[in-house]
Design a protein around this motif. Structure first.
Motif, PDB file in Angstrom:
ATOM      1  N   PHE A 123      34.199  60.070  65.458  1.00 31.94           N
ATOM      2  CA  PHE A 123      35.052  60.253  66.634  1.00 31.94           C
ATOM      3  C   PHE A 123      34.830  61.636  67.253  1.00 31.94           C
ATOM      4  N   ASP A 124      34.637  62.650  66.413  1.00 26.25           N
ATOM      5  CA  ASP A 124      34.381  64.004  66.919  1.00 26.25           C
ATOM      6  C   ASP A 124      33.109  64.051  67.768  1.00 26.25           C
ATOM      7  N   ARG A 125      32.081  63.311  67.321  1.00 20.91           N
ATOM      8  CA  ARG A 125      30.785  63.313  68.009  1.00 20.91           C
ATOM      9  C   ARG A 125      30.731  62.310  69.156  1.00 20.91           C
ATOM     10  N   GLY A 126      31.800  61.510  69.318  1.00 19.66           N
ATOM     11  CA  GLY A 126      31.807  60.510  70.385  1.00 19.66           C
ATOM     12  C   GLY A 126      30.922  59.326  70.086  1.00 19.66           C
ATOM     13  N   VAL A 127      30.653  59.083  68.796  1.00 21.94           N
ATOM     14  CA  VAL A 127      29.824  57.943  68.397  1.00 21.94           C
ATOM     15  C   VAL A 127      30.643  56.655  68.525  1.00 21.94           C
ATOM     16  N   ASP A 128      29.987  55.589  68.961  1.00 22.41           N
ATOM     17  CA  ASP A 128      30.632  54.272  69.036  1.00 22.41           C
ATOM     18  C   ASP A 128      30.998  53.839  67.616  1.00 22.41           C
ATOM     19  N   ILE A 129      32.304  53.774  67.317  1.00 24.74           N
ATOM     20  CA  ILE A 129      32.755  53.527  65.945  1.00 24.74           C
ATOM     21  C   ILE A 129      32.362  52.133  65.452  1.00 24.74           C
ATOM     22  N   HIS A 130      32.329  51.152  66.352  1.00 24.18           N
ATOM     23  CA  HIS A 130      31.949  49.797  65.941  1.00 24.18           C
ATOM     24  C   HIS A 130      30.448  49.729  65.630  1.00 24.18           C
ATOM     25  N   ALA A 131      29.644  50.450  66.431  1.00 19.56           N
ATOM     26  CA  ALA A 131      28.205  50.503  66.171  1.00 19.56           C
ATOM     27  C   ALA A 131      27.935  51.227  64.852  1.00 19.56           C
ATOM     28  N   LEU A 132      28.689  52.300  64.596  1.00 14.70           N
ATOM     29  CA  LEU A 132      28.538  53.031  63.338  1.00 14.70           C
ATOM     30  C   LEU A 132      28.865  52.127  62.147  1.00 14.70           C
ATOM     31  N   THR A 133      29.956  51.376  62.256  1.00 19.83           N
ATOM     32  CA  THR A 133      30.345  50.461  61.180  1.00 19.83           C
ATOM     33  C   THR A 133      29.245  49.442  60.932  1.00 19.83           C
ATOM     34  N   ALA A 134      28.694  48.897  62.020  1.00 17.28           N
ATOM     35  CA  ALA A 134      27.609  47.912  61.894  1.00 17.28           C
ATOM     36  C   ALA A 134      26.402  48.517  61.182  1.00 17.28           C
ATOM     37  N   LEU A 189      21.488  53.583  63.413  1.00 14.34           N
ATOM     38  CA  LEU A 189      22.412  53.313  64.517  1.00 14.34           C
ATOM     39  C   LEU A 189      21.701  52.653  65.703  1.00 14.34           C
ATOM     40  N   GLU A 190      20.483  53.109  65.982  1.00 11.54           N
ATOM     41  CA  GLU A 190      19.769  52.596  67.152  1.00 11.54           C
ATOM     42  C   GLU A 190      19.290  51.146  66.979  1.00 11.54           C
ATOM     43  N   LYS A 191      19.347  50.649  65.749  1.00 11.66           N
ATOM     44  CA  LYS A 191      18.906  49.259  65.498  1.00 11.66           C
ATOM     45  C   LYS A 191      20.069  48.257  65.581  1.00 11.66           C
ATOM     46  N   VAL A 192      21.271  48.746  65.847  1.00 11.46           N
ATOM     47  CA  VAL A 192      22.441  47.860  65.907  1.00 11.46           C
ATOM     48  C   VAL A 192      22.380  46.999  67.166  1.00 11.46           C
ATOM     49  N   ARG A 201      27.374  44.522  66.346  1.00 10.95           N
ATOM     50  CA  ARG A 201      28.516  45.340  66.757  1.00 10.95           C
ATOM     51  C   ARG A 201      29.771  44.476  66.883  1.00 10.95           C
ATOM     52  N   ARG A 202      29.620  43.268  67.408  1.00 11.99           N
ATOM     53  CA  ARG A 202      30.765  42.359  67.564  1.00 11.99           C
ATOM     54  C   ARG A 202      31.389  42.044  66.211  1.00 11.99           C
ATOM     55  N   LYS A 203      30.538  41.755  65.219  1.00 12.29           N
ATOM     56  CA  LYS A 203      31.036  41.468  63.868  1.00 12.29           C
ATOM     57  C   LYS A 203      31.725  42.692  63.269  1.00 12.29           C
TER      58      LYS A 203
END
Length: 393
Positions: free
Chosen positions: A190-201, A209-212, A217-219
């Motif tokens: 969250f501090d870095r502004g990363v997409d939290i759902h993409a990170l979880t995936a 991260l770039e392969k998500v 991401r939906r899952k």
């Protein structure tokens, strides 16, 4: 004050929309009768089941039964049949449009006051988590995801010379969960502004991260929210559209990667079992008598409520109310005339603001809302403006 102020409604637009929906419902009814080879009551679950499973012979595999032992035809169950026969999509569409027409399009004008505005009632003691509930009419439940749902939102308009402005907390419950849990991986994201759902995936699939992909991401999004509120493997499997064994692996991998969240959930359950209640971050309690039940299902539901209260109770229960109070103070003492708070919808506040002062007051309101929580994770508010509610999506 919000109840007295109300929100302006374009009745002529709803009347036009009603005719459009009526026409499509008539066309759908004819098409459904043609597919079925007979006329029947499309609003009757029993008759729909008879047509689909007996007359047409669509397979029942994977379809649940009701408490009375009959085959369920509720939306979630019929959705499983999409693609097996053209009639299924038509029945689902017919249901959706019928509900929109009766619940919103035709009923909202009946609530209109003489001033041309809708005045909802905000119930402060109806929800267990403490968030406000809107009723008579319920303006927190206006559909958002469907085409006609957006058309309904178009009927909520700003007065001449003003704009409707939405201030929406971005992923507030996940931010609060990360903060309360002290989950370092989520906090840093969250501090870095990363997409939290993409990170979880990326974490649960062990990929960069770039392969998500959008599908992964939906899952992950379903998993992020599901895990926080006690969703088990079966529930997650249904929401993500994956087999139960795969869902079990996903959840296990999630807790392995986000240890802070896993520990937070367990400690919350343990606290509830020991004390019989849980507290929000601001100290508001919810008692959970079911936590001591010998019945596993009752106890499990109480554990789910315990986690839900700590996160949702803090976020949309406490923080949202604190934000409303602070912004209202600003309106009275600093912003002055031309700024009206109209509605609270879950994690969003809707305002009517004079067009000429919008650019000046929007940053002030946003900053006030973001600063009511001083934690390790900063809150983020998204702001959108338009002439009607549909333009704010």
């Amino acid at each position: 004050e919000m109840e007295r102020r109300g929100i302006h409604l374009d009745v002529k637009w709803l009347e036009k929309l009603s005719k459009i929906v009526e026409s499509e419902l008539n066309d759908l009814t004819k098409a459904i009768y043609k597919d079925a080879g007979a006329e029947f009551n499309i609003a009757s679950p029993q008759q729909v089941a008879g047509v689909l499973f007996e007359k047409i012979g669509i397979g029942r595999k994977g379809i649940r039964k009701t408490g009375g032992g009959k085959i369920s035809t509720k939306f979630s169950e019929l959705s499983k049949l999409v693609g097996r026969h053209p009639i299924v999509e038509k029945v689902l569409r017919h249901r959706e449009l019928s509900k929109l027409k009766t619940t919103y399009i035709d009923s909202l004008p009946a609530f209109l006051a003489k001033d041309g505005r809708l005045h909802t009632t905000f119930n402060q003691v109806r929800t267990e988590t403490g968030r406000l509930a809107s009723e008579k009419p319920n303006l927190q439940n206006i559909p958002i995801k469907t085409e006609f749902g957006r058309h309904i939102r178009k009927a909520f308009v700003a007065e001449r010379g003003s704009l409707l402005v939405s201030f929406d907390y971005s992923q507030i419950e996940l931010r609060i969960a990360a903060d309360l849990a002290g989950d370092q991986k989520m906090i840093e994201a969250f501090d870095r502004g990363v997409d939290i759902h993409a990170l979880t995936a990326a974490e649960v699939n062990n990929i960069p991260l770039e392969k998500v992909t959008p599908e992964l991401r939906r899952k992950a999004k379903a998993l992020n929210f599901g895990v926080l509120y006690g969703m088990g493997p079966r529930g997650f499997a249904e929401s993500a559209g994956i087999p139960v064994p795969e869902a079990e692996v996903f959840i296990a991998e999630y807790f392995n990667n986000f240890r802070g969240i896993a520990d937070f959930i367990e400690k919350t359950k343990e606290f509830a079992q020991k004390h019989g209640y849980v507290k929000t971050a601001f100290g508001r309690k919810r008692y959970l008598p079911g936590i001591a039940s010998s019945h596993p299902m009752v106890r499990s539901e109480a554990e789910r409520m315990a986690v839900n209260m700590r996160i949702q109770g803090t976020a949309t229960g406490d923080i949202m109310k604190k934000a409303m109070i602070e912004v209202n103070r600003l309106i009275k003492n600093e912003l002055g005339d031309g700024v009206e708070m109209l509605l609270q919808i879950h994690d969003e506040l809707l305002f009517e603001i004079k067009s000429g002062i919008a650019d000046k007051v929007l940053p002030v309101i946003r900053e006030a809302m973001e600063n009511v929580w001083q934690g390790r994770v900063r809150l983020k508010v998204d702001v959108k403006k338009g002439k009607n509610w549909a333009e704010l999506e």
